[in-house]
Design a protein around this motif. Structure first.
Motif, PDB file in Angstrom:
ATOM      1  N   UNK A  85       4.589   5.517  -3.290  1.00  0.00           N
ATOM      2  CA  UNK A  85       3.588   4.660  -3.938  1.00  0.00           C
ATOM      3  C   UNK A  85       3.046   3.634  -2.956  1.00  0.00           C
ATOM      4  N   UNK A  86       3.936   3.003  -2.172  1.00  0.00           N
ATOM      5  CA  UNK A  86       3.490   2.017  -1.182  1.00  0.00           C
ATOM      6  C   UNK A  86       2.606   2.688  -0.141  1.00  0.00           C
ATOM      7  N   UNK A  87       2.981   3.874   0.301  1.00  0.00           N
ATOM      8  CA  UNK A  87       2.191   4.633   1.273  1.00  0.00           C
ATOM      9  C   UNK A  87       0.805   4.947   0.715  1.00  0.00           C
ATOM     10  N   UNK A  88       0.740   5.365  -0.548  1.00  0.00           N
ATOM     11  CA  UNK A  88      -0.543   5.653  -1.183  1.00  0.00           C
ATOM     12  C   UNK A  88      -1.420   4.424  -1.304  1.00  0.00           C
ATOM     13  N   UNK A  89      -0.825   3.285  -1.632  1.00  0.00           N
ATOM     14  CA  UNK A  89      -1.597   2.044  -1.745  1.00  0.00           C
ATOM     15  C   UNK A  89      -2.153   1.644  -0.382  1.00  0.00           C
ATOM     16  N   UNK A  90      -1.328   1.757   0.661  1.00  0.00           N
ATOM     17  CA  UNK A  90      -1.789   1.390   2.009  1.00  0.00           C
ATOM     18  C   UNK A  90      -2.948   2.292   2.437  1.00  0.00           C
ATOM     19  N   UNK A  91      -2.813   3.595   2.210  1.00  0.00           N
ATOM     20  CA  UNK A  91      -3.903   4.509   2.583  1.00  0.00           C
ATOM     21  C   UNK A  91      -5.171   4.227   1.787  1.00  0.00           C
ATOM     22  N   UNK A  92      -5.028   3.900   0.512  1.00  0.00           N
ATOM     23  CA  UNK A  92      -6.191   3.599  -0.313  1.00  0.00           C
ATOM     24  C   UNK A  92      -6.899   2.339   0.183  1.00  0.00           C
ATOM     25  N   UNK A  93      -6.126   1.319   0.522  1.00  0.00           N
ATOM     26  CA  UNK A  93      -6.726   0.078   1.029  1.00  0.00           C
ATOM     27  C   UNK A  93      -7.447   0.340   2.346  1.00  0.00           C
ATOM     28  N   UNK A  94      -6.829   1.100   3.247  1.00  0.00           N
ATOM     29  CA  UNK A  94      -7.483   1.396   4.522  1.00  0.00           C
ATOM     30  C   UNK A  94      -8.758   2.214   4.325  1.00  0.00           C
ATOM     31  N   UNK A  95      -8.732   3.163   3.406  1.00  0.00           N
ATOM     32  CA  UNK A  95      -9.916   3.975   3.137  1.00  0.00           C
ATOM     33  C   UNK A  95     -11.046   3.117   2.561  1.00  0.00           C
ATOM     34  N   UNK A  96     -10.716   2.279   1.595  1.00  0.00           N
ATOM     35  CA  UNK A  96     -11.744   1.421   0.993  1.00  0.00           C
ATOM     36  C   UNK A  96     -12.308   0.453   2.015  1.00  0.00           C
ATOM     37  N   UNK A  97     -11.457  -0.079   2.896  1.00  0.00           N
ATOM     38  CA  UNK A  97     -11.928  -0.984   3.934  1.00  0.00           C
ATOM     39  C   UNK A  97     -12.874  -0.276   4.888  1.00  0.00           C
ATOM     40  N   UNK A  98     -12.570   0.977   5.176  1.00  0.00           N
ATOM     41  CA  UNK A  98     -13.436   1.759   6.052  1.00  0.00           C
ATOM     42  C   UNK A  98     -14.780   2.040   5.386  1.00  0.00           C
ATOM     43  N   UNK A  99     -14.762   2.395   4.104  1.00  0.00           N
ATOM     44  CA  UNK A  99     -15.995   2.730   3.387  1.00  0.00           C
ATOM     45  C   UNK A  99     -16.838   1.498   3.083  1.00  0.00           C
ATOM     46  N   UNK A 100     -16.230   0.353   2.857  1.00  0.00           N
ATOM     47  CA  UNK A 100     -16.967  -0.853   2.500  1.00  0.00           C
ATOM     48  C   UNK A 100     -17.420  -1.651   3.716  1.00  0.00           C
ATOM     49  N   UNK A 101     -17.008  -1.242   4.907  1.00  0.00           N
ATOM     50  CA  UNK A 101     -17.373  -1.961   6.128  1.00  0.00           C
ATOM     51  C   UNK A 101     -18.849  -1.817   6.412  1.00  0.00           C
ATOM     52  N   UNK A 102     -19.322  -2.536   7.424  1.00  0.00           N
ATOM     53  CA  UNK A 102     -20.751  -2.453   7.763  1.00  0.00           C
ATOM     54  C   UNK A 102     -21.127  -1.044   8.200  1.00  0.00           C
ATOM     55  N   UNK A 103     -22.220  -0.551   7.629  1.00  0.00           N
ATOM     56  CA  UNK A 103     -22.631   0.823   7.895  1.00  0.00           C
ATOM     57  C   UNK A 103     -23.348   0.944   9.233  1.00  0.00           C
ATOM     58  N   UNK A 104     -24.166  -0.030   9.573  1.00  0.00           N
ATOM     59  CA  UNK A 104     -24.950   0.034  10.806  1.00  0.00           C
ATOM     60  C   UNK A 104     -24.373  -0.911  11.842  1.00  0.00           C
TER      61      UNK A 104
END
Length: 94
Positions: free
Chosen positions: A35-54
Motif C-alpha cells: 500500500x505504501x509503495x502504491x501511494x508513493x508511485x501514485x504521488x510521483x505519477x501525479x507530480x509528473x503529470x501535473x508539472x509544467x508541460x512546456x
C-alpha cells in the motif's frame, strides 16, 4: 490401504488452520508495504503529470528536416529501378 496412507501423509504435511492464522501477520505487513509503495508511485505519477508541460530552453536546438522518413527505402528502390530502366534504354551512362 495405500490411498489412506497418502491422504494421511498429505494431511500431516499441510499446515493446520491455527498455523495459517499465526502467519497472517506476515501477510498484513506485506500488504502494508504494498500500500505504501502504491501511494508513493501514485504521488510521483501525479507530480509528473501535473508539472509544467512546456519547459522552454534559452537556445532550443533546431530541428533537422528528415530525408524521406520511413519511406526513404521505398524512394531509393524506385530511384534504382528508374536508373536501371534508363540504363537498359541507353539513356544513362556510368
Amino acid at each position: 490401504m495405500a490411498h489412506a496412507t497418502l491422504i494421511a501423509a498429505f494431511l500431516i504435511m499441510c499446515p493446520t488452520g491455527t498455523e495459517a492464522i499465526r502467519e497472517m501477520n506476515i501477510c498484513f505487513i506485506l500488504d502494508g508495504i504494498l500500500i505504501v509503495y502504491g501511494v508513493i508511485l501514485t504521488v510521483l505519477y501525479c507530480r509528473l503529470r501535473m508539472g509544467p508541460a512546456n519547459k522552454t530552453l534559452a537556445n532550443p536546438p533546431e530541428k533537422q528536416p528528415t530525408e524521406g522518413g520511413i519511406y526513404a527505402v521505398r524512394v531509393l528502390i524506385v530511384m534504382i529501378k528508374k536508373t536501371f530502366k534508363k540504363a537498359l534504354e541507353g539513356k544513362v551512362t556510368a
